[in-house]
Design a protein around this motif. Structure first.
Motif, PDB file in Angstrom:
ATOM      1  N   ILE A   1      -3.071  -6.963   1.685  1.00 15.84           N
ATOM      2  CA  ILE A   1      -2.406  -5.714   2.086  1.00 15.84           C
ATOM      3  C   ILE A   1      -1.611  -5.947   3.363  1.00 15.84           C
ATOM      4  O   ILE A   1      -2.116  -6.559   4.317  1.00 15.84           O
ATOM      5  N   LYS A   2      -0.357  -5.406   3.357  1.00 13.55           N
ATOM      6  CA  LYS A   2       0.447  -5.425   4.576  1.00 13.55           C
ATOM      7  C   LYS A   2       0.089  -4.185   5.392  1.00 13.55           C
ATOM      8  O   LYS A   2       0.660  -3.107   5.195  1.00 13.55           O
ATOM      9  N   THR A   3      -0.855  -4.310   6.271  1.00 14.43           N
ATOM     10  CA  THR A   3      -1.256  -3.160   7.091  1.00 14.43           C
ATOM     11  C   THR A   3      -0.198  -2.903   8.163  1.00 14.43           C
ATOM     12  O   THR A   3       0.475  -3.829   8.639  1.00 14.43           O
ATOM     13  N   GLY A   4      -0.054  -1.638   8.528  1.00 21.07           N
ATOM     14  CA  GLY A   4       0.916  -1.269   9.563  1.00 21.07           C
ATOM     15  C   GLY A   4       2.285  -0.962   9.025  1.00 21.07           C
ATOM     16  O   GLY A   4       3.156  -0.493   9.774  1.00 21.07           O
ATOM     17  N   ARG A   5       2.491  -1.196   7.724  1.00 23.17           N
ATOM     18  CA  ARG A   5       3.808  -0.889   7.142  1.00 23.17           C
ATOM     19  C   ARG A   5       3.818   0.545   6.640  1.00 23.17           C
ATOM     20  O   ARG A   5       4.513   1.393   7.169  1.00 23.17           O
ATOM     21  N   PHE A   6       3.048   0.825   5.609  1.00 18.96           N
ATOM     22  CA  PHE A   6       2.912   2.194   5.103  1.00 18.96           C
ATOM     23  C   PHE A   6       1.499   2.745   5.339  1.00 18.96           C
ATOM     24  O   PHE A   6       1.281   3.938   5.281  1.00 18.96           O
ATOM     25  N   LEU A   7       0.584   1.807   5.535  1.00 18.69           N
ATOM     26  CA  LEU A   7      -0.809   2.193   5.741  1.00 18.69           C
ATOM     27  C   LEU A   7      -1.232   1.724   7.128  1.00 18.69           C
ATOM     28  O   LEU A   7      -1.263   0.521   7.402  1.00 18.69           O
ATOM     29  N   THR A   8      -1.496   2.677   7.989  1.00 16.52           N
ATOM     30  CA  THR A   8      -1.790   2.336   9.385  1.00 16.52           C
ATOM     31  C   THR A   8      -3.053   1.502   9.494  1.00 16.52           C
ATOM     32  O   THR A   8      -3.083   0.462  10.160  1.00 16.52           O
ATOM     33  N   GLU A   9      -4.099   1.930   8.793  1.00 19.61           N
ATOM     34  CA  GLU A   9      -5.346   1.179   8.810  1.00 19.61           C
ATOM     35  C   GLU A   9      -6.093   1.402   7.489  1.00 19.61           C
ATOM     36  O   GLU A   9      -5.887   2.411   6.813  1.00 19.61           O
ATOM     37  N   ILE A  10      -6.919   0.431   7.200  1.00 17.24           N
ATOM     38  CA  ILE A  10      -7.707   0.521   5.966  1.00 17.24           C
ATOM     39  C   ILE A  10      -8.976   1.290   6.275  1.00 17.24           C
ATOM     40  O   ILE A  10      -9.684   0.995   7.252  1.00 17.24           O
ATOM     41  N   PRO A  11      -9.326   2.296   5.438  1.00 19.00           N
ATOM     42  CA  PRO A  11     -10.528   3.084   5.685  1.00 19.00           C
ATOM     43  C   PRO A  11     -11.775   2.206   5.781  1.00 19.00           C
ATOM     44  O   PRO A  11     -11.919   1.204   5.068  1.00 19.00           O
ATOM     45  N   GLU A  12     -12.676   2.602   6.661  1.00 16.22           N
ATOM     46  CA  GLU A  12     -13.912   1.852   6.864  1.00 16.22           C
ATOM     47  C   GLU A  12     -14.729   1.756   5.578  1.00 16.22           C
ATOM     48  O   GLU A  12     -15.359   0.728   5.296  1.00 16.22           O
ATOM     49  N   ALA A  13     -14.714   2.836   4.783  1.00 11.38           N
ATOM     50  CA  ALA A  13     -15.488   2.834   3.526  1.00 11.38           C
ATOM     51  C   ALA A  13     -14.995   1.755   2.573  1.00 11.38           C
ATOM     52  O   ALA A  13     -15.786   1.152   1.835  1.00 11.38           O
ATOM     53  N   VAL A  14     -13.672   1.500   2.596  1.00 13.94           N
ATOM     54  CA  VAL A  14     -13.107   0.459   1.727  1.00 13.94           C
ATOM     55  C   VAL A  14     -13.565  -0.915   2.195  1.00 13.94           C
ATOM     56  O   VAL A  14     -13.915  -1.791   1.383  1.00 13.94           O
TER      57      VAL A  14
ATOM     58  N   ALA B   1       0.819  -1.222   0.000  1.00 14.68           N
ATOM     59  CA  ALA B   1       0.000   0.000   0.000  1.00 14.68           C
ATOM     60  C   ALA B   1       0.843   1.258   0.000  1.00 14.68           C
ATOM     61  O   ALA B   1       0.360   2.336   0.388  1.00 14.68           O
ATOM     62  N   TYR B   2       2.077   1.133  -0.450  1.00 10.44           N
ATOM     63  CA  TYR B   2       2.962   2.311  -0.461  1.00 10.44           C
ATOM     64  C   TYR B   2       2.418   3.401  -1.387  1.00 10.44           C
ATOM     65  O   TYR B   2       2.488   4.587  -1.063  1.00 10.44           O
ATOM     66  N   HIS B   3       1.886   3.021  -2.504  1.00  8.34           N
ATOM     67  CA  HIS B   3       1.436   3.997  -3.498  1.00  8.34           C
ATOM     68  C   HIS B   3       0.158   4.709  -3.089  1.00  8.34           C
ATOM     69  O   HIS B   3      -0.212   5.708  -3.725  1.00  8.34           O
ATOM     70  N   VAL B   4      -0.532   4.219  -2.065  1.00  7.44           N
ATOM     71  CA  VAL B   4      -1.776   4.875  -1.634  1.00  7.44           C
ATOM     72  C   VAL B   4      -1.691   5.343  -0.181  1.00  7.44           C
ATOM     73  O   VAL B   4      -2.714   5.662   0.428  1.00  7.44           O
TER      74      VAL B   4
END
Length: 538
Positions: free
Chosen positions: A80-93, A53-56
């Protein structure tokens, strides 16, 4: 490999579905890594996409567009590797993933994307290898059944036990090719579909399903191809989902073996049919040296000489100019083979032969009665109905009288063929014409007019020496004399003349003919000549 099976791989322990759990039965065929923002343009069906998720990371809302594009493309899942570049995935997603049933998987931190890809591909390959080994073993089992002479019935029984569904094998016209044991629920459906004129289209699809409104039963159809135009269907009383790989593989291996077995069976039947047909055609052409040879050969094909027969000759209706000879012959062969298969279902023996674009049927009968003739006509009408519904054309038949023995079926064939021609002269189609004996006038009409004139002048050439009025008087007296069986008194009575007048006229006739009216050959010629005269004048 399904997403649920992927999650059970030991090497990928720690992978968890955080959204779209209802889509975990999606198939994973390959794996891709998101290494650029425009990955959407390179997505493929049944693909697992893994990313850090680096690009987003700065625009997490873009994940919604990615999830929607993956769902539309038929992708398997998003890891998705959460916690690496993206802390959490948006609820809407997450909500969108649940709505679209697209699994979102939380990837373990300790595994790199490269390792995840390698382990996933290895799991897919291992599963494919296991399925291939299973398919080969299953194919071997089915092949062994056929090689040991157990037949298609045993193969279908074995397949039914393996998959747990009832099975029926039908041809392209929905006629059963296997015994309907344990398939009583399918047979009424097949019969109703046949009665309604339903036909499956020959497609390249591996299988398709339909649900009967009659019994709310779902049936799955697997096509079985034997040649370019002949095929069948393996009808399974149950829904076989394409996602069930092992079940589908098992059935497909069975269809492959059945296909080859039916091709072999068809070739053997065709060979036997050709031998039987050659014998009958040689018999019609008189190529055998003795009756004993004919009767002995006939016994080989279950044709007993002491058996009585009724012969029927059939021909496809329609102009022949629209098709080539080869096309017409192929059409006739296909129709006649189908009719022969239908005749095998008859409780009474019916033998079918072919001669060019005509078929010849020999019905075994015991006596001549209204019931027997009705049975033959009902059988032929059934064949006409099948021809019209299955092939979109019509067929007509001519029927002979009863032949007391096989040796006399040669005459029966001529009678049936003459009847067929007679119906055709009347410009009829889809008719059944029975043979009737022609009277003398019908026979005379067959003879060319020039030949009739020659015979007439030869038989009555002496009358050309007298004037027309006297000729008419003498010929009238001669005609009545022959009609009254040479009774002079009766002739005089009918002509309203004296008896001596009749005697005088008859003597005059003998003088002109130079022959005696007591000679049977002379009177026969005169009778025919007088019939010809009325025909020519008419």
């Amino acid at each position: 490999m399904k997403v649920t099976e992927l999650l059970t791989l030991p090497a990928l322990a720690g992978m968890n579905v955080i959204a779209g759990e209802t889509g975990t039965d999606r198939e994973v065929y390959t794996v891709n890594m998101m290494d650029a923002p425009d990955i959407i343009h390179f997505l493929k069906p049944n693909e697992l996409l893994v990313t850090t998720a680096y690009h987003v990371k700065d625009k997490p809302h873009l994940l919604s567009s990615l999830v929607e594009a993956m769902a539309n493309q038929g992708c398997a899942a998003l890891g998705i590797k959460t916690g690496r570049f993206l802390t959490e995935i948006p609820e809407a997603v997450l909500v969108l993933a649940n709505e679209l049933s697209l699994p979102i998987i939380d990837l373990p931190h300790e595994l790199s994307l490269g390792e995840i890809i390698n382990y996933t591909l290895r799991g897919i390959l291992d599963q494919r290898a296991a399925e291939l080994a299973f398919a080969m073993e299953t194919h071997k089992q089915f092949t062994d059944l056929i090689m040991r002479g157990k037949g298609i019935e045993k193969l279908l029984d074995h397949l039914s036990e393996m998959i747990g569904y009832r099975i029926l094998l039908v041809d392209q016209y929905l006629k059963p090719l296997s015994r309907p044991i344990s398939t009583s629920g399918i047979i009424p459906i097949i019969k109703k579909m046949r009665g309604a004129g339903f036909r499956f289209n020959k497609t390249k699809a591996s299988s398709f399903s339909f649900t009967s409104l009659t019994n709310q039963q779902t049936y799955t159809i697997f096509p079985i191809y034997m040649d370019e135009k002949k095929f069948g269907y393996l009808t399974i009383a149950g829904e076989v989902k394409s996602s069930d790989n092992l079940l589908t593989l098992t059935i497909e291996q069975a269809t492959n073996v059945i296909s080859f077995a039916l091709m072999k069976e068809h070739a053997l039947k065709q060979h036997d049919r050709n031998i039987r047909n050659d014998f009958f055609l040689h018999f019609l052409d008189g190529n055998f040296s003795s009756q004993e040879e004919i009767t002995n050969r006939a016994k080989e094909f279950s044709l007993r000489n002491e058996q009585a027969y009724i012969c029927a000759v059939g021909k496809i209706d329609g102009p022949e100019s629209t098709k080539s000879y080869t096309q017409l012959q192929r059409q006739a062969d296909s129709i006649f083979q189908s009719l022969e298969d239908e005749l095998h279902l008859s409780p009474h023996p019916i033998h079918l032969f072919t001669k060019g674009k005509k078929c010849i049927l020999l019905y075994e009968v015991n006596e001549v009665s209204a019931d027997v003739l009705q049975y033959v006509e009902a059988s032929l009408k059934s064949l006409q109905k099948i021809t019209a519904s299955q092939f979109g054309c019509t067929i007509s038949f001519g029927i002979s009288t009863r032949s007391p023995s096989f040796l006399q079926t040669k005459n029966s064939y001529k009678e049936a063929n003459d009847s067929l021609i007679e119906g055709g002269l009347a410009k009829k189609t889809e008719y059944i014409q029975s043979f009737r004996t022609k009277d003398i006038m019908e026979l005379l009409r067959i003879i060319p007019e020039e030949d009739l004139k020659n015979f007439y002048f030869f038989a009555l050439q002496g009358f050309s020496k007298i004037i027309t009025e006297e000729e008419q008087s003498l010929l009238q007296t001669l005609s009545v004399y022959l009609e009254t069986h040479c009774q002079i008194s009766e002739t005089a009575k009918r002509l309203f003349v004296h008896r001596n007048t009749v005697v005088y006229r008859l003597e005059k006739c003998e003088e002109l003919l130079g022959k005696s009216l007591k000679d049977p050959e002379t009177t026969l010629q005169i009778r025919l000549a007088l019939r010809i005269k009325s025909l020519l004048n008419g």
